[in-house]
Design a protein around this motif. Structure first.
Motif, PDB file in Angstrom:
ATOM      1  N   ARG A 198      10.860   9.877  -0.053  1.00 28.37           N
ATOM      2  CA  ARG A 198      11.199  10.904   0.708  1.00 28.37           C
ATOM      3  C   ARG A 198      11.710  10.792   2.289  1.00 28.37           C
ATOM      4  NH1 ARG A 198       9.804  16.099  -1.196  1.00 28.37           N
ATOM      5  NH2 ARG A 198      11.632  16.490   0.133  1.00 28.37           N
ATOM      6  N   VAL A 199      12.603  11.327   2.892  1.00 25.73           N
ATOM      7  CA  VAL A 199      13.078  11.145   4.258  1.00 25.73           C
ATOM      8  C   VAL A 199      12.857  12.428   4.992  1.00 25.73           C
ATOM      9  CG1 VAL A 199      13.906   8.910   3.810  1.00 25.73           C
ATOM     10  CG2 VAL A 199      15.379  11.300   3.983  1.00 25.73           C
ATOM     11  N   ARG A 200      12.821  12.533   6.122  1.00 26.60           N
ATOM     12  CA  ARG A 200      13.276  13.645   6.861  1.00 26.60           C
ATOM     13  C   ARG A 200      14.438  13.462   7.905  1.00 26.60           C
ATOM     14  NH1 ARG A 200       8.902  14.096   9.567  1.00 26.60           N
ATOM     15  NH2 ARG A 200       9.350  13.879  11.808  1.00 26.60           N
ATOM     16  N   ALA A 201      15.391  14.068   7.986  1.00 28.32           N
ATOM     17  CA  ALA A 201      16.499  13.814   8.832  1.00 28.32           C
ATOM     18  C   ALA A 201      16.874  15.221   9.941  1.00 28.32           C
ATOM     19  CB  ALA A 201      17.729  13.830   7.815  1.00 28.32           C
ATOM     20  N   ALA A 202      17.278  14.655  10.975  1.00 30.88           N
ATOM     21  CA  ALA A 202      17.764  15.577  11.914  1.00 30.88           C
ATOM     22  C   ALA A 202      18.981  15.254  12.722  1.00 30.88           C
ATOM     23  CB  ALA A 202      16.533  15.805  12.714  1.00 30.88           C
ATOM     24  N   GLY A 203      19.830  16.039  12.763  1.00 28.23           N
ATOM     25  CA  GLY A 203      21.210  15.611  13.247  1.00 28.23           C
ATOM     26  C   GLY A 203      21.903  14.555  12.735  1.00 28.23           C
ATOM     27  N   ALA A 204      21.814  14.635  11.316  1.00 28.41           N
ATOM     28  CA  ALA A 204      22.749  13.495  10.636  1.00 28.41           C
ATOM     29  C   ALA A 204      21.889  11.770  11.154  1.00 28.41           C
ATOM     30  CB  ALA A 204      23.839  13.386  10.834  1.00 28.41           C
ATOM     31  N   ARG A 205      20.624  11.861  11.351  1.00 32.69           N
ATOM     32  CA  ARG A 205      19.908  10.744  11.435  1.00 32.69           C
ATOM     33  C   ARG A 205      18.521  10.727  10.870  1.00 32.69           C
ATOM     34  NH1 ARG A 205      17.943   8.557  17.511  1.00 32.69           N
ATOM     35  NH2 ARG A 205      16.588   6.889  16.645  1.00 32.69           N
ATOM     36  N   ILE A 206      18.106   9.855  10.125  1.00 31.36           N
ATOM     37  CA  ILE A 206      17.060   9.691   9.497  1.00 31.36           C
ATOM     38  C   ILE A 206      15.692   9.401  10.639  1.00 31.36           C
ATOM     39  CG2 ILE A 206      15.364   8.286   7.844  1.00 31.36           C
ATOM     40  CD1 ILE A 206      17.930   7.741   6.486  1.00 31.36           C
ATOM     41  N   ILE A 207      14.951  10.644  10.825  1.00 33.68           N
ATOM     42  CA  ILE A 207      14.101  10.061  11.930  1.00 33.68           C
ATOM     43  C   ILE A 207      12.499  10.070  11.460  1.00 33.68           C
ATOM     44  CG2 ILE A 207      15.097  11.702  13.244  1.00 33.68           C
ATOM     45  CD1 ILE A 207      13.361  13.984  12.586  1.00 33.68           C
ATOM     46  N   ALA A 208      12.306  10.021   9.960  1.00 33.91           N
ATOM     47  CA  ALA A 208      11.114   9.560   9.302  1.00 33.91           C
ATOM     48  C   ALA A 208      11.515   9.118   7.889  1.00 33.91           C
ATOM     49  CB  ALA A 208      10.101  10.451   9.504  1.00 33.91           C
ATOM     50  N   ALA A 209      10.523   8.046   7.351  1.00 34.71           N
ATOM     51  CA  ALA A 209      11.044   7.892   6.247  1.00 34.71           C
ATOM     52  C   ALA A 209       9.767   7.318   5.343  1.00 34.71           C
ATOM     53  CB  ALA A 209      11.947   6.391   6.090  1.00 34.71           C
ATOM     54  N   GLY A 210       9.660   7.351   3.973  1.00 35.76           N
ATOM     55  CA  GLY A 210       8.748   7.218   3.054  1.00 35.76           C
ATOM     56  C   GLY A 210       8.640   5.859   2.514  1.00 35.76           C
ATOM     57  N   SER A 211       7.577   5.455   1.992  1.00 38.64           N
ATOM     58  CA  SER A 211       7.500   4.208   1.227  1.00 38.64           C
ATOM     59  C   SER A 211       6.696   4.285   0.008  1.00 38.64           C
ATOM     60  CB  SER A 211       7.612   2.909   1.812  1.00 38.64           C
ATOM     61  OG  SER A 211       6.346   2.725   2.414  1.00 38.64           O
ATOM     62  N   ALA A 212       6.452   3.197  -0.634  1.00 31.74           N
ATOM     63  CA  ALA A 212       5.180   3.131  -1.379  1.00 31.74           C
ATOM     64  C   ALA A 212       3.873   3.290  -0.694  1.00 31.74           C
ATOM     65  CB  ALA A 212       4.980   1.856  -2.146  1.00 31.74           C
ATOM     66  N   TYR A 213       3.917   2.951   0.588  1.00 33.37           N
ATOM     67  CA  TYR A 213       2.639   3.265   1.213  1.00 33.37           C
ATOM     68  C   TYR A 213       2.741   4.357   2.263  1.00 33.37           C
ATOM     69  CZ  TYR A 213       2.279  -1.463  -0.537  1.00 33.37           C
ATOM     70  OH  TYR A 213       2.123  -2.716  -1.493  1.00 33.37           O
ATOM     71  N   HIS A 214       3.947   4.796   3.072  1.00 33.10           N
ATOM     72  CA  HIS A 214       4.072   5.498   4.016  1.00 33.10           C
ATOM     73  C   HIS A 214       4.441   6.792   3.616  1.00 33.10           C
ATOM     74  CE1 HIS A 214       4.893   1.444   5.465  1.00 33.10           C
ATOM     75  NE2 HIS A 214       4.341   1.860   6.724  1.00 33.10           N
ATOM     76  N   ARG A 215       3.838   7.889   4.166  1.00 28.87           N
ATOM     77  CA  ARG A 215       4.255   9.358   3.849  1.00 28.87           C
ATOM     78  C   ARG A 215       4.964  10.091   4.981  1.00 28.87           C
ATOM     79  NH1 ARG A 215       1.129  14.202   4.061  1.00 28.87           N
ATOM     80  NH2 ARG A 215      -0.802  12.918   5.098  1.00 28.87           N
ATOM     81  N   VAL A 216       5.667  11.003   4.683  1.00 28.25           N
ATOM     82  CA  VAL A 216       6.662  11.558   5.624  1.00 28.25           C
ATOM     83  C   VAL A 216       6.095  13.180   5.471  1.00 28.25           C
ATOM     84  CG1 VAL A 216       9.036  12.536   6.068  1.00 28.25           C
ATOM     85  CG2 VAL A 216       8.414  10.398   4.992  1.00 28.25           C
ATOM     86  N   GLY A 217       5.851  13.487   6.794  1.00 26.73           N
ATOM     87  CA  GLY A 217       5.548  15.180   7.002  1.00 26.73           C
ATOM     88  C   GLY A 217       7.084  15.937   7.312  1.00 26.73           C
TER      89      GLY A 217
END
Length: 569
Positions: A135-154
């Motif tokens: 999962r990722v969160r994008a705003a303004g055609a830019r990835i501003i938060a990204a997930g991985s096997a360890y990291h979670r995205v709000g």
């Protein structure tokens, strides 16, 4: 532009070999991907593989139309150290990509060959396409938060498909991130060992939600519907990819470093990461059956266009763009034609007669259609330039000034109606709206968090909001508390802003709400349509009053929204 690629043939197939070699020997994922990269002027590719697979990968890459170097690696820590080494040695842009990726060439071209994207990741909003993605969160055609096997995205709103372009200027940062990640995996901080299991539980819920959701508004991926797959098989495929993932971790590191990473949407093109011969055959058949030119033409239409442009202009303007492309016209030439039509519109409006107003309204719509064509032509042919973007913006603003002046002059000349004050007020309002919008967009924290959390933290700065799951670990709760503190300790105003923004985000899940919002803000398509309709059916005075009324409401609406979003950060 020099380009290189680093391919990871580390994901095991269901039969135990490398997933990059599943499917037909001559049309498997790796051979197909290497041919696509060569067509995109990638001169050199490194392939990271497990020691027992290097000979088979050497054989599969033999005869590839680019230089290929196979590197043996025992685990992800070594994968990351090799990533840092290659990032330091490569020339120009570096593409990080799983070797088993199967997609249309144009999907890769939209990321690799777009000069507007120094660094970027291939993304999608479709769970069917992203059935094994983070999962990722994008705003303004830019990835501003990204997930991985360890990291979670709000508040995630998309998926990262595992293909990452690292621009020349960002390769040193990517190398540093890769070295740091290798250290973290070798000696995991508290919470890291348990995180993959928590992310797997979240993935199970995501698949269950997708299976239960209405399919009427979705399309299947090239491997079919997610909900039709056997959950145990999908879990095994998911775990196989996650266990070997390196690129998702590098993306998290770049985003957490505050580097701008563009979101390049795969749009209508097919994408899959097959792990069996059957999946590779299904993906290959679906990719070859699709009309790639038709998909490229449909993808040339901006997904963020307004309601009027999307439903009343783009359905036919894209075919004009293809006609222009086949005749060798450039986007800048089309932009100039649109501007000349805008000048002609102003001159016709200046006559002031009823016939002139009707003719001017028609000409304005023709000019706007051609204005849409130049951008679609640029995306269709991938001929972008900073000069073209500047000319398009300047000519758009200039056409509005000329059209306003033509309408005001015509009203005074033919009907004796002095509307110059109204015209000046409408022009001033629009100018202020453009100025405020530009000033807001370039402020720190608008398109990306002002203070991204460090790489060691498992959750991003928003993971403690209302979307956080009840199963978050104690370390996630501590991170959430710190994030809330950064947004403003105990601020009632900030809390109110977050509640309002939360409601707005919830409404945005509904198609009708998204389109209503796009109409309310009075984008250029709606603005020109309003001018044409009121000028042709009424008078210039009505045109300017309508522009002031709707434009004023749009200014208040966007202003309040920006203030609340700023308070919510």
């Amino acid at each position: 532009m020099s380009r290189s690629a680093l391919l990871y043939a580390t994901t095991p197939a269901a039969d135990g070999g490398p997933a990059a070699l599943v499917g037909p020997p001559d049309h498997g994922p790796l051979r197909r991907l290497l041919a696509q990269l060569a067509a995109l002027h990638v001169q050199r590719a490194w392939i990271v593989a497990r020691p027992g697979w290097t000979e088979a990968l050497h054989a599969a890459a033999d005869g590839a139309p680019l230089r290929v170097i196979v590197l043996a690696s025992g685990d992800r820590c070594e994968d990351l150290r090799l990533t840092a080494q290659v990032a330091a040695e490569a020339d120009g842009d570096l593409l990080l990509c799983p070797a088993e990726v199967m997609t249309h060439r144009e999907a890769l071209a939209g990321l690799v060959a777009d000069p507007r994207i120094p660094s970027g990741g291939l993304t999608t909003s479709s769970v069917e396409t992203a059935r094994r993605a983070f999962r990722v969160r994008a705003a303004g055609a830019r990835i501003i938060a990204a997930g991985s096997a360890y990291h979670r995205v709000g508040r995630p709103n998309g998926y990262f498909l595992g293909v990452l372009k690292v621009g020349t200027r960002d390769r040193a940062a990517a190398a540093a991130v890769a070295r740091r990640l290798a250290e973290l995996l070798a000696d995991p901080p508290p919470g890291w060992r348990e995180a993959p299991e928590q992310r797997t539980d979240e993935w199970r819920r995501r698949i269950a939600d997708a299976a239960a959701a209405d399919r009427a508004k979705r399309v299947p991926g090239i491997l079919g519907w997610v909900g039709d797959a056997d959950l145990d098989d999908e879990l095994a495929a998911h775990d196989a990819i996650v266990a070997e993932d390196v690129i998702g971790l590098v993306l998290v590191g770049l985003v957490r470093e505050g580097l701008p990473v563009a979101a390049s949407n795969v749009r209508l093109f097919g994408f899959a990461r097959p792990l069996t011969d059957a999946e590779a055959g299904t993906a290959l058949a679906a990719l070859e059956a699709a009309d790639e030119d038709r998909l490229a033409l449909a993808s040339a239409v901006k997904a963020s266009d307004g309601f009027f442009t999307t439903f009343f202009v783009s359905p036919y303007s894209r075919y004009i763009a293809r006609w222009a492309a086949r005749r060798g016209l450039t986007p800048n030439q089309v932009t100039f034609v649109s501007f000349l039509l805008g000048v002609a519109t102003a001159l016709v409006f200046a006559a002031g007669t009823r016939a002139a107003l009707v003719a001017g309204a028609v000409l304005l719509q023709v000019s706007f259609t051609i204005d849409c064509v130049d951008g679609q032509l640029a995306r269709y042919t991938r001929t972008f330039s900073q000069l073209g973007a500047w000319l398009d913006s300047v000519f758009d603003r200039s056409k509005e000034v000329l059209v306003f002046a033509g309408l005001a002059y015509g009203a005074a000349r033919a009907g004796g109606d002095d509307v110059w004050t109204l015209a000046a007020a409408a022009l001033t309002l629009q100018t202020v709206r453009h100025m405020v919008g530009f000033a807001y967009s370039v402020q720190p924290g608008v398109t990306a968090p002002m203070r991204p959390p460090p790489l060691e933290e498992l959750d991003d700065a928003t993971a403690g909001d209302a979307t956080a799951t009840a199963t978050a670990a104690a370390t996630a709760a501590a991170t959430a508390t710190a994030a809330a503190s950064r947004r403003g300790r105990g601020s009632a105003v900030g809390a109110f802003g977050r509640r309002v923004v939360g409601v707005a985000n919830a409404l945005d899940k509904h198609t009708w709400a998204r389109w209503l919002r796009r109409i309310i803000v009075l984008p250029i398509g709606e603005r020109f349509a309003l001018i044409s309709l009121t000028a042709a059916l009424a008078t210039p005075r009505v045109t300017f009053v309508a522009l002031l009324g709707w434009g004023g409401f749009a200014a208040v609406y966007t202003g309040i929204g920006r203030v609340l979003r700023s308070l919510a950060r």
